[in-house]
Design a protein around this motif. Structure first.
Motif, PDB file in Angstrom:
ATOM      1  N   TRP A 186       6.396  -2.820 -10.905  1.00 44.43           N
ATOM      2  CA  TRP A 186       5.926  -1.569 -10.308  1.00 44.43           C
ATOM      3  C   TRP A 186       4.627  -1.108 -10.974  1.00 44.43           C
ATOM      4  N   PRO A 204       0.802  -1.231   0.000  1.00 48.70           N
ATOM      5  CA  PRO A 204       0.000   0.000   0.000  1.00 48.70           C
ATOM      6  C   PRO A 204       0.835   1.282   0.000  1.00 48.70           C
ATOM      7  N   ALA A 235       3.100   2.003  -1.923  1.00 46.25           N
ATOM      8  CA  ALA A 235       3.380   2.421  -3.301  1.00 46.25           C
ATOM      9  C   ALA A 235       2.420   3.501  -3.768  1.00 46.25           C
ATOM     10  N   ALA A 236       1.275   3.654  -3.074  1.00 46.40           N
ATOM     11  CA  ALA A 236       0.331   4.714  -3.422  1.00 46.40           C
ATOM     12  C   ALA A 236       0.690   6.043  -2.775  1.00 46.40           C
ATOM     13  N   ASP A 237       1.643   6.026  -1.850  1.00 51.08           N
ATOM     14  CA  ASP A 237       2.071   7.252  -1.165  1.00 51.08           C
ATOM     15  C   ASP A 237       2.880   8.101  -2.134  1.00 51.08           C
ATOM     16  N   PRO A 238       2.530   9.387  -2.312  1.00 47.86           N
ATOM     17  CA  PRO A 238       3.317  10.246  -3.217  1.00 47.86           C
ATOM     18  C   PRO A 238       4.773  10.376  -2.791  1.00 47.86           C
ATOM     19  N   LEU A 255      -3.355  -0.902  -7.064  1.00 42.88           N
ATOM     20  CA  LEU A 255      -3.746   0.082  -6.061  1.00 42.88           C
ATOM     21  C   LEU A 255      -4.745   1.084  -6.628  1.00 42.88           C
ATOM     22  N   GLU A 256      -4.554   1.481  -7.874  1.00 38.83           N
ATOM     23  CA  GLU A 256      -5.477   2.426  -8.498  1.00 38.83           C
ATOM     24  C   GLU A 256      -6.857   1.816  -8.689  1.00 38.83           C
ATOM     25  N   GLN A 257      -6.901   0.505  -8.984  1.00 36.95           N
ATOM     26  CA  GLN A 257      -8.176  -0.152  -9.256  1.00 36.95           C
ATOM     27  C   GLN A 257      -8.804  -0.770  -8.016  1.00 36.95           C
ATOM     28  N   ARG A 294       1.077  -0.494  -9.067  1.00 37.30           N
ATOM     29  CA  ARG A 294       0.346   0.770  -9.150  1.00 37.30           C
ATOM     30  C   ARG A 294      -1.057   0.563  -9.756  1.00 37.30           C
ATOM     31  N   TRP A 295      -1.148  -0.320 -10.753  1.00 40.86           N
ATOM     32  CA  TRP A 295      -2.457  -0.582 -11.370  1.00 40.86           C
ATOM     33  C   TRP A 295      -3.402  -1.179 -10.339  1.00 40.86           C
TER      34      TRP A 295
END
Length: 798
Positions: free
Chosen positions: A91, A55, A57-60, A98-100, A95-96
């Motif tokens: 990667w 999770p 990886a979603a941190d800016p 986490l976005e979905q 990211r995909w």
């Protein structure tokens, strides 16, 4: 699944997306396939213990390149990395997901086994068995071994390419995923890898079989939970093995009895330069900067790349215009067409840059390669990422002192009179004491005062491991460095190590550690009777005294120990210099030089009662030097050095020095001993002593011309070593003086113009010729510009 394409993708079970690690073409294809398939879970090659870290990886604040770092809890130095760049397919898959809002999990062999397996012949982590596996082994071997190292090379050779990178660019990077069928690239790559695995099995790497057994078990578990809507992103080399149907019992049998260690995992920053090495995944890519460009700029990549190159060269003051960029684009396209390539690759663009923008020179091209093709990008990790307490304290100190880690090497000039710079110096010294080599001291190009320091800084990802290792000493940098210094003092093997540690404690600002170090130092000094050891230990101890005023450290106790050590050196050095062989004598000469400098500094440092207690240190040291210079049993190189130091200090008249030199160079002295004496006397100082004192040069010349041919052969290497360190100009001057005979210009009949620069008196006419230049450099004086008397010259010189 409502998407028809997605349903078709899972018709034969889990969707296996075989990739090249750190491949931008694979990364784009993975995103396209995931968008089309819409899986319910994404499984990724990597250590399962890192699932809680996904999770983040979603941190800016988590900006690639980054790496998962796994290290053994009880032995932090045992570690492994799994690096990710923004163009890494893994990667992109994370990211995909986490976005979905789709679960993402790692399915490779757990790090607890990977770390435990490292003690054996080859590391088991993700690497040489993968599609693009390069473990840096290279060299010769069986065909199976070569497949294990780089299977892409076999596929490229089969296609008629001699360069695997060029083949991959043509087949994947420049083609992109198929618009009609986003799964076609993966099907083609799976078929190719299947043929290789059918022929070569595990490719000479049996541990891959264990890893693949674990991955199959994880895929089965995911299918039981999510059905067939499972997507797996892994190295293409593993796809045929994951597609293979094997019994659950057989897979579990392969995993039974594996060694274990307790492991911790976290995210750490990574660099493009490290991606360019054979590390993590075994995917040492040669051009991470270029690959990152291809991933970020899918349209017109060549034009944009060459524009970026032109910008870099302009920053370096090279003349590069828009016309250069246009011509380079045309040339790269022409080269690609001639070679039958779909688009210009890195090779074509590099050749175009060399020819058009660099005028055929490889010097600016090397800059382009270093800054752009490889790059100095350093990733970032947020504070919320797990870290050892020492790492968190280091991060706080870096923010407080505004000392940001950077991948690009840079020099840092510090003025220790400023609080911030002094704090930076203490932090860097403490880290060096802990074995974290973020900064290395460098020679300053400016002031040589004790308030100046120059550091060369460069942050490497491996330093995160060093910080984890150092965490056993304490939870803060100060506490850890203090504990490490105390431990090193008690376990030091030599007295010089303890004195160097005392110096380091002062530099690092460790007042709590200094008493322990000083107590050990006093005990060791009292027990050590070797004068050579004492002489070796004194300089570092005396150097430490310089930092008291600048760093605000009390060095009173240090001064007392140093003075006592100096007293013992005075007593023990003369006997220790007798009956030495050539190597031991040369080493002792170095000790004499160092003690001479240390005594001078110590005499200036001692004040008050300490100075009264120890009296005239300089005077007693000169007595030691005189004893060394006059004692025949002392090695020649040491006697010569002692006489030279007395002469330099003004403690010996030049006439007396000439008399003693004449005695040493008399015919009764063996040539080898005389040559050693000359090396000690004339070595160092750049040879200016012999240039300006022609009497001494005449003595050397007279002795040398009287050496027999047989003896001359023996002493020549020593003499060449002595005179070879002189500057070329000094050697030419000495040659000129010897050619015309040393001392001839000093006689009453000498003419001022015999040898330029060696007249009996000052040539005012020649001196006045430099006045205009001196006026420009130093500014005008109060005298008339035409004045040429001696006072005017002195005024300008002042």
């Amino acid at each position: 699944m409502s998407d028809s394409a997605g349903g078709g993708a899972f018709a034969s079970g889990a969707l296996l997306l075989g990739v090249r690690h750190h491949g931008p073409g694979s990364a784009r294809a993975v995103r396209a396939a995931l968008d089309a398939a819409r899986p319910g879970v994404v499984l990724i090659e990597g250590p399962p213990e890192a699932d809680p870290l996904i999770p983040l990886a979603a941190d800016p604040g988590l900006r690639p390149p980054v790496a998962l770092l796994a290290h053994a809890v009880d032995e932090p130095g045992r570690s492994a990395f799994w690096p990710f760049a923004e163009f890494s397919p893994e990667w992109v898959a994370i990211r995909w997901a986490l976005e979905q809002g789709v679960p993402a999990r790692f399915i490779d062999l757990p790090a607890t086994h990977t770390l435990a397996w490292q003690d054996e012949e080859a590391p088991p982590g993700p690497g040489p068995g993968d599609a693009d596996g390069k473990d840096g082994a290279g060299g010769e071997g069986t065909e199976a071994d070569r497949i294990r190292v780089d299977p892409l090379a076999v596929l490229a050779g089969t296609a008629g390419y001699d360069d695997p990178e060029r083949w991959w660019e043509d087949v994947v990077e420049h083609r992109g995923p198929g618009a009609a069928d986003p799964f076609a690239p993966f099907a083609a790559l799976e078929e190719a890898m299947g043929a290789l695995r059918e022929r070569y099995g595990a490719g000479g790497r049996p541990r891959d079989l264990v890893r693949e057994a674990h991955m199959r078990l994880q895929v089965r578990a995911a299918r039981r939970e999510f059905g067939d809507a499972v997507a797996v992103v892994c190295g293409a080399w593993h796809v045929p093995a994951l597609r293979h149907r094997s019994a659950v019992a057989a897979d579990r049998a392969l995993l039974k009895g594996l060694p274990k260690v307790k492991a911790d995992l976290t995210w750490v920053p990574w660099t493009h330069r490290r991606l360019a090495r054979s590390s993590g995944y075994g995917a040492g890519i040669e051009s991470p900067g270029w690959y990152g460009h291809l991933f970020r700029v899918p349209d017109r990549p060549v034009e944009r790349w060459l524009t970026k190159v032109a910008g870099l060269l302009r920053e370096e003051d090279r003349i590069v215009s828009s016309a250069h960029v246009i011509e380079a684009v045309r040339l790269a396209g022409t080269l690609a067409a001639l070679r039958g390539r779909p688009l210009p690759g890195l090779g074509e663009t590099t050749e175009a840059v060399r020819a058009v923008m660099c005028d055929g020179s490889d010097v600016p091209l090397a800059l382009v390669h270093d800054r752009l093709v490889v790059g100095d990008v350093l990733g970032e990790v947020p504070e919320s990422a797990p870290a050892v307490p020492l790492q968190r304290d280091l991060a706080r100190e870096q923010r407080r002192l505004r000392l940001k880690p950077e991948a690009l090497e840079r020099e840092l000039e510090l003025d220790l009179r400023k609080d911030t710079d002094a704090g930076r110096s203490r932090l860097l010294h403490r880290l060096r004491l802990l074995g974290v080599g973020w900064g290395e001291p460098a020679h300053s190009r400016g002031s040589t005062g004790t308030f100046r320091e120059t550091w060369r800084l460069r942050w490497e990802p491996e330093l995160s491991v060093r910080v984890a290792e150092a965490g056993v000493w304490g939870t803060t940098v100060l506490a850890a460095a203090t504990a490490r210094a105390e431990s090193d003092a008690t376990t030091a093997g030599a007295l010089a190590e303890v004195t160097a540690l005392a110096e380091h404690c002062l530099l690092a600002g460790l007042p709590d550690a200094l008493p322990v170090v000083m107590r050990v130092l006093a005990d060791r000094a009292a027990l050590d009777t070797d004068a050579g050891h004492l002489a070796q230990a004194l300089p570092a101890l005396v150097r430490s005294l310089r930092y008291g005023d600048v760093r605000g450290t009390d060095t009173g106790a240090l001064a007392e120990v140093a003075a006592g050590l100096a007293e013992r050196v005075f007593v023990g050095l003369p006997p220790a210099c007798a009956a030495l062989d050539a190597d031991a004598a040369e080493e002792m000469r170095g000790h004499v030089d160092a003690v001479h400098t240390a005594v001078g500094l110590l005499a200036e440092t001692l004040t008050g009662t300490a100075a009264d207690a120890h009296g005239d240190l300089r005077g007693r040291w000169r007595s030691v030097l005189r004893a060394l210079a006059l004692r025949d049993a002392v090695a020649g190189v040491v006697r010569g050095r002692a006489l030279r130091l007395l002469l330099d200090d003004g403690a010996l008249e030049p006439g007396e020095a000439a008399r003693l030199m004449g005695l040493v160079l008399s015919p009764g002295t063996p040539p080898a001993d005389a040559a050693a004496w000359i090396e000690g006397f004339a070595g160092g100082g750049g040879g200016m002593l012999l240039v300006h004192d022609e009497r001494l040069l005449g003595l050397v010349d007279t002795w040398l011309t009287g050496v027999s041919a047989e003896a001359f052969t023996d002493v020549l290497p020593l003499l060449r070593r002595t005179f070879s360190v002189y500057e070329p100009g000094v050697r030419r001057t000495l040659g000129e003086l010897v050619r015309r005979g040393p001392g001839t210009t000093r006689g009453p009949d000498a003419r001022a113009g015999d040898t330029p620069g060696f007249a009996a008196d000052l040539d005012l006419r020649r001196a006045d010729a430099v006045l205009p230049v001196l006026r420009l450099l130093l500014g005008p004086d109060t005298e008339h510009p035409g004045t040429s008397d001696h006072n005017s010259l002195a005024g300008v010189g002042t």
